[in-house]
Design a protein around this motif. Structure first.
Motif, PDB file in Angstrom:
ATOM      1  N   ASP A 101     -52.071   8.736  25.558  1.00 56.62           N
ATOM      2  CA  ASP A 101     -52.664   9.405  26.821  1.00 56.62           C
ATOM      3  C   ASP A 101     -53.780  10.249  26.334  1.00 56.62           C
ATOM      4  O   ASP A 101     -54.541  10.939  26.798  1.00 56.62           O
ATOM      5  N   ARG A 102     -54.166  10.081  24.863  1.00 58.36           N
ATOM      6  CA  ARG A 102     -55.427  10.704  24.405  1.00 58.36           C
ATOM      7  C   ARG A 102     -56.439   9.784  23.511  1.00 58.36           C
ATOM      8  O   ARG A 102     -55.888   8.956  23.117  1.00 58.36           O
ATOM      9  N   PRO A 103     -57.582  10.287  23.345  1.00 52.00           N
ATOM     10  CA  PRO A 103     -58.728   9.385  22.936  1.00 52.00           C
ATOM     11  C   PRO A 103     -58.476   9.124  21.324  1.00 52.00           C
ATOM     12  O   PRO A 103     -57.917  10.357  20.528  1.00 52.00           O
ATOM     13  N   LEU A 104     -58.806   8.137  20.644  1.00 56.99           N
ATOM     14  CA  LEU A 104     -58.726   8.149  19.189  1.00 56.99           C
ATOM     15  C   LEU A 104     -59.804   8.927  18.676  1.00 56.99           C
ATOM     16  O   LEU A 104     -60.873   9.376  19.418  1.00 56.99           O
ATOM     17  N   ILE A 105     -59.615   9.670  17.643  1.00 59.80           N
ATOM     18  CA  ILE A 105     -60.460  10.212  16.684  1.00 59.80           C
ATOM     19  C   ILE A 105     -61.270   9.307  15.792  1.00 59.80           C
ATOM     20  O   ILE A 105     -60.462   8.887  14.885  1.00 59.80           O
ATOM     21  N   ASP A 106     -62.345   9.103  15.844  1.00 62.03           N
ATOM     22  CA  ASP A 106     -63.432   8.369  14.770  1.00 62.03           C
ATOM     23  C   ASP A 106     -63.601   9.143  13.724  1.00 62.03           C
ATOM     24  O   ASP A 106     -64.257  10.280  13.792  1.00 62.03           O
TER      25      ASP A 106
END
Length: 165
Positions: A101-106
């Motif tokens: 439920d959290r965006p990936l970290i690029d």
């Protein structure tokens, strides 16, 4: 009965996904692991972070042998929030399941290694951002910074030797 079967299948899928990420980290060379550890440490120490972050997946890796024990390393990868709170020690995907439920970290990182040790000069470059906020300008800025870092004594650009994963 159908609900129980669904829960078992979902649990198995989560376990397979988390073990895959740990396997990917385990397959990295020590030079890449050191960079990932630096980036994840910075993510986890960020004031706004509430969850513990772990390495998730490599996207692009390259390194250039600068000779005399020097390597220039570039690594583009994803980190992902886990269900463990910030500050969790000895975290791994089995202990701390990834959150969906959290965006990936690029993350894009580059640094100089000398005989297996990360050097402080030039300062390692770590740039991590939530994937939805990533722009082509940021990607270009990261690659430009890393190319300049490794272009010493006529050596080829670090990114010129990159290989997609």
């Amino acid at each position: 009965m159908a609900v129980f079967l669904f829960i078992v299948l979902v649990s198995a899928g989560v376990l397979l996904a988390t073990s895959g990420a740990q396997d990917d980290f385990g397959k990295l060379s020590d030079d890449y692991k050191k960079g990932v550890e630096l980036a994840v440490q910075q993510l986890n120490s960020h004031a706004g972070a509430q969850s513990h972050f772990l390495f998730f997946k490599s996207l692009e890796k390259s390194d250039i042998d600068g000779g005399f024990g020097v390597n220039y390393v570039y690594h583009h990868f994803y980190a992902k929030a886990t269900r463990c709170p910030k500050g969790t020690s000895n975290a791994n995907p089995t202990k701390c399941a990834f959150r969906n439920d959290r965006p990936l970290i690029d993350c894009g990182i580059c640094y100089r290694m000398f005989k297996g040790e990360m050097q402080t000069e030039p300062k390692p470059y770590v740039y991590c951002i939530q994937k939805p906020k990533l722009t082509q300008d940021i990607v270009a800025e990261r690659k430009d910074h890393c190319s300049k870092m490794s272009y010493i004594n006529g050596s080829p650009s670090l990114l010129a030797s990159g290989r997609k994963q």
